[in-house]
Enzyme design. Structure first.
Site, PDB file in Angstrom:
ATOM      1  N   HIS A  83      67.707  86.696   3.612  1.00 36.19           N
ATOM      2  CA  HIS A  83      66.652  87.168   2.713  1.00 36.19           C
ATOM      3  C   HIS A  83      65.300  86.790   3.308  1.00 36.19           C
ATOM      4  O   HIS A  83      65.188  85.777   4.004  1.00 36.19           O
ATOM      5  CB  HIS A  83      66.754  86.518   1.330  1.00 36.19           C
ATOM      6  CG  HIS A  83      67.930  86.967   0.527  1.00 36.19           C
ATOM      7  ND1 HIS A  83      67.972  88.180  -0.117  1.00 36.19           N
ATOM      8  CD2 HIS A  83      69.112  86.359   0.263  1.00 36.19           C
ATOM      9  CE1 HIS A  83      69.130  88.295  -0.758  1.00 36.19           C
ATOM     10  NE2 HIS A  83      69.850  87.211  -0.539  1.00 36.19           N
ATOM     11  N   ASP A 120      63.086  77.700   7.442  1.00 38.98           N
ATOM     12  CA  ASP A 120      62.842  78.990   8.097  1.00 38.98           C
ATOM     13  C   ASP A 120      63.826  79.239   9.243  1.00 38.98           C
ATOM     14  O   ASP A 120      64.024  78.378  10.108  1.00 38.98           O
ATOM     15  CB  ASP A 120      61.405  79.051   8.623  1.00 38.98           C
ATOM     16  CG  ASP A 120      61.030  80.461   9.091  1.00 38.98           C
ATOM     17  OD1 ASP A 120      61.477  81.439   8.466  1.00 38.98           O
ATOM     18  OD2 ASP A 120      60.301  80.574  10.097  1.00 38.98           O
ATOM     19  N   HIS A 121      64.440  80.429   9.227  1.00 35.16           N
ATOM     20  CA  HIS A 121      65.439  80.831  10.225  1.00 35.16           C
ATOM     21  C   HIS A 121      66.651  79.908  10.249  1.00 35.16           C
ATOM     22  O   HIS A 121      67.272  79.712  11.293  1.00 35.16           O
ATOM     23  CB  HIS A 121      64.810  80.968  11.624  1.00 35.16           C
ATOM     24  CG  HIS A 121      63.979  82.215  11.748  1.00 35.16           C
ATOM     25  ND1 HIS A 121      62.733  82.327  11.179  1.00 35.16           N
ATOM     26  CD2 HIS A 121      64.227  83.390  12.344  1.00 35.16           C
ATOM     27  CE1 HIS A 121      62.250  83.533  11.425  1.00 35.16           C
ATOM     28  NE2 HIS A 121      63.139  84.203  12.131  1.00 35.16           N
ATOM     29  N   HIS A 124      74.310  86.345   4.941  1.00 34.03           N
ATOM     30  CA  HIS A 124      73.324  87.427   5.053  1.00 34.03           C
ATOM     31  C   HIS A 124      71.968  86.794   4.825  1.00 34.03           C
ATOM     32  O   HIS A 124      71.874  85.663   4.339  1.00 34.03           O
ATOM     33  CB  HIS A 124      73.592  88.517   3.995  1.00 34.03           C
ATOM     34  CG  HIS A 124      73.460  87.978   2.614  1.00 34.03           C
ATOM     35  ND1 HIS A 124      74.455  87.267   2.001  1.00 34.03           N
ATOM     36  CD2 HIS A 124      72.416  87.972   1.760  1.00 34.03           C
ATOM     37  CE1 HIS A 124      74.031  86.855   0.831  1.00 34.03           C
ATOM     38  NE2 HIS A 124      72.786  87.260   0.648  1.00 34.03           N
ATOM     39  N   HIS A 158      72.143  82.838   3.616  1.00 33.54           N
ATOM     40  CA  HIS A 158      72.912  82.064   2.642  1.00 33.54           C
ATOM     41  C   HIS A 158      74.198  82.798   2.274  1.00 33.54           C
ATOM     42  O   HIS A 158      74.414  83.944   2.632  1.00 33.54           O
ATOM     43  CB  HIS A 158      72.083  81.722   1.392  1.00 33.54           C
ATOM     44  CG  HIS A 158      71.907  82.836   0.411  1.00 33.54           C
ATOM     45  ND1 HIS A 158      71.441  82.628  -0.867  1.00 33.54           N
ATOM     46  CD2 HIS A 158      72.125  84.170   0.504  1.00 33.54           C
ATOM     47  CE1 HIS A 158      71.389  83.783  -1.508  1.00 33.54           C
ATOM     48  NE2 HIS A 158      71.788  84.729  -0.715  1.00 33.54           N
ATOM     49  N   CYS A 180      75.768  88.838  -2.379  1.00 34.14           N
ATOM     50  CA  CYS A 180      75.326  87.506  -1.943  1.00 34.14           C
ATOM     51  C   CYS A 180      76.499  86.581  -1.652  1.00 34.14           C
ATOM     52  O   CYS A 180      76.308  85.459  -1.204  1.00 34.14           O
ATOM     53  CB  CYS A 180      74.371  86.882  -2.964  1.00 34.14           C
ATOM     54  SG  CYS A 180      72.666  87.454  -2.733  1.00 34.14           S
ATOM     55  N   GLU A 207      63.282  86.248  -4.003  1.00 32.63           N
ATOM     56  CA  GLU A 207      64.418  86.430  -3.078  1.00 32.63           C
ATOM     57  C   GLU A 207      64.406  87.860  -2.540  1.00 32.63           C
ATOM     58  O   GLU A 207      64.793  88.115  -1.403  1.00 32.63           O
ATOM     59  CB  GLU A 207      65.732  86.143  -3.793  1.00 32.63           C
ATOM     60  CG  GLU A 207      66.919  86.089  -2.844  1.00 32.63           C
ATOM     61  CD  GLU A 207      68.179  85.650  -3.551  1.00 32.63           C
ATOM     62  OE1 GLU A 207      68.588  84.500  -3.367  1.00 32.63           O
ATOM     63  OE2 GLU A 207      68.746  86.473  -4.305  1.00 32.63           O
TER      64      GLU A 207
HETATM   65 NI    NI Z   1      71.728  86.739  -1.085  1.00 27.59          NI
END
Ligand code: NI
Length: 136
Positions: free
Chosen positions: A42, A80-81, A40, A15, A34, A125
């Site tokens: 999580h 996911d992914h 990047h 995100h 972030c 997160e």
């Molecule tokens: Ni983040």
């Protein structure tokens, strides 16, 4: 007699937190790491909690196999992914903070549950930062 059942799940996703009308520098000031323009990832840990009456015949609040399948279809497959900003419709115009992701997850799962069940979402997160979301 009421109880709460919980099911854990997991997804990895990328995100970026930002507002497009803000400069990169101001986004970085507000959202920190972030807001990296190149995104990047999580490792999100999800706990889905369902509260309600214990059914006298089954002894269940709800069948956890059914809850597992709902989480898989509504959350794991679409998230996911994935890059949440770019690939998940809800976040094309909504900042994918843990708060907003929790709200989206709540809405997607709530619509699949019986109306008399109460739903709470817990989303990690990072191992130390997590959010809970529920509505009455
Ligand atoms: Ni983040």
């Amino acid at each position: 007699m009421k109880a709460t059942v919980h099911r854990k799940a997991h997804f990895n996703a990328a995100h970026r937190l930002f507002r497009k009308e803000w400069t990169d520098a101001y986004n970085a000031e507000v959202f920190g790491k972030c807001s990296n323009p190149n995104y990047h990832g999580h490792n999100y840990e999800l706990i889905v909690s369902v509260s309600g009456e214990i059914n006298q015949q089954t002894g269940f609040v709800m069948d956890l196999k059914i809850l597992k399948d709902i989480i898989y279809e509504e959350i794991e497959i679409p998230f996911d992914h994935k890059n949440l900003n770019l690939e998940v419709e809800e976040f094309k115009t909504l900042n994918p903070t843990a708060e907003n992701i929790s709200h989206v997850i709540w809405k997607k799962i709530k619509k699949r549950l019986d109306n008399n069940l109460k739903l709470e979402i817990t989303l990690y997160e990072t191992p130390r930062n997590f959010v809970t979301y529920t509505e009455d």
